[in-house]
Design an enzyme around this catalytic site. Structure first.
Site, PDB file in Angstrom:
ATOM      1  N   ASN A  16     -29.742  24.957  47.607  1.00 44.45           N
ATOM      2  CA  ASN A  16     -30.910  24.345  46.992  1.00 44.45           C
ATOM      3  C   ASN A  16     -30.852  22.846  47.247  1.00 44.45           C
ATOM      4  O   ASN A  16     -29.847  22.206  46.943  1.00 44.45           O
ATOM      5  CB  ASN A  16     -30.914  24.641  45.483  1.00 44.45           C
ATOM      6  N   HIS A  42     -38.423  33.442  39.855  1.00 45.96           N
ATOM      7  CA  HIS A  42     -39.038  32.882  41.063  1.00 45.96           C
ATOM      8  C   HIS A  42     -40.299  33.677  41.395  1.00 45.96           C
ATOM      9  O   HIS A  42     -40.518  34.760  40.857  1.00 45.96           O
ATOM     10  CB  HIS A  42     -38.081  32.963  42.254  1.00 45.96           C
ATOM     11  N   HIS A  43     -41.074  33.143  42.310  1.00 46.93           N
ATOM     12  CA  HIS A  43     -42.287  33.809  42.781  1.00 46.93           C
ATOM     13  C   HIS A  43     -41.955  35.184  43.380  1.00 46.93           C
ATOM     14  O   HIS A  43     -40.843  35.439  43.832  1.00 46.93           O
ATOM     15  CB  HIS A  43     -43.008  32.938  43.827  1.00 46.93           C
ATOM     16  N   LYS A  81     -40.180  35.840  46.891  1.00 47.80           N
ATOM     17  CA  LYS A  81     -38.771  35.511  47.158  1.00 47.80           C
ATOM     18  C   LYS A  81     -37.968  36.789  47.282  1.00 47.80           C
ATOM     19  O   LYS A  81     -37.991  37.643  46.389  1.00 47.80           O
ATOM     20  CB  LYS A  81     -38.208  34.618  46.050  1.00 47.80           C
ATOM     21  N   THR A 117     -29.050  29.933  44.514  1.00 46.41           N
ATOM     22  CA  THR A 117     -28.843  28.916  43.485  1.00 46.41           C
ATOM     23  C   THR A 117     -28.161  29.491  42.256  1.00 46.41           C
ATOM     24  O   THR A 117     -27.220  28.906  41.718  1.00 46.41           O
ATOM     25  CB  THR A 117     -30.194  28.284  43.089  1.00 46.41           C
TER      26      THR A 117
END
Length: 236
Positions: free
Chosen positions: A104, A137-138, A141, A148
């Site tokens: 990240n 997350h979206h 992904k 991360t």
């Protein structure tokens, strides 16, 4: 002076890096999609001395070794290839090139790594606390848990915390990314959270790393150079 930059992996992150590159003193001279990275050569990089690589785990190892052999300093935000880190390190060191990698490239997330590690070190002395890690997350992904969240778990264990640590991941909608670490006991709960507002933080971090990498040799993890980036900006 504006520096020539290659974008390797021209998806959402690659396009955002290209958009923001001039703010960091770069101009993009070549672009490669994840489908055509096999075309990387001295001719096709068009004089780029630096590359930012956001491709796929299956392509990253070959990309990074090829860029190193071409003498191109590279920032890699691709995850899923770290089992091959020794091979990549050998490629980079043999070529006398340079690489910064990390799961990240948000400055805030990498400071969050340090904060979580410090908290874990303190709580390691108190076995009544159990830990959890959670993220969202979206829906596009692919990896879950993300690199991360895995890195946060590594930081917790490396800091000496040996108690239970449960990880969970959700994928929904268009959420940019939230990571939460918590420690819970019968008496209370301690929660640490980082929430990204946009992908721009990741792109700016990658470009700052690319600028920092100039005149460097060797392999660096982004987490370990964040404090130097801050010092550079403070003295500017």
């Amino acid at each position: 002076m504006s520096l020539p930059l290659a974008i390797v992996g021209h998806g959402k992150m690659g396009r955002l890096v290209e958009q923001l590159a001039p703010q960091h003193g770069f101009h993009v001279v070549s672009r490669f999609t994840s489908a055509n990275t096999a075309l990387l050569s001295r001719e096709t990089i068009a004089g780029a001395t630096t590359a930012i690589e956001f491709s796929t785990p299956g392509a990253a190892v070959e990309n990074l070794c090829r860029l190193a052999a071409l003498g191109v300093s590279t920032v890699s935000g691709t995850t899923g290839w770290y089992d091959h880190l020794l091979q990549i390190r050998n490629c980079v060191e043999k070529a006398g090139s340079a690489l910064v990698y990390g799961p990240n490239f948000s400055i805030g997330v990498n400071l969050f790594f340090h904060i979580v590690a410090r908290a874990a070190a303190l709580l390691a002395k108190h076995p009544e606390y159990e830990a959890w890690g959670w993220e969202i997350h979206h829906s596009a992904k692919k990896d879950a848990p993300s690199g991360t969240l895995k890195k946060l778990a590594e930081e917790i264990h490396a800091a000496g915390y040996s108690g239970p640590l449960n990880l969970a991941a959700n994928r929904a909608g268009s959420h940019t990314g939230t990571h939460e670490i918590g420690f819970d006991s019968t008496a209370d709960t301690i929660t640490l959270r980082h929430t990204a507002r946009s992908r721009e933080g990741y792109a700016h971090g990658a470009l700052e790393a690319a600028r920092w990498l100039q005149q460097k040799k060797g392999v660096y993890e982004f987490r370990d150079i964040v404090s130097e980036l801050g010092a550079t900006k403070s003295s500017a």
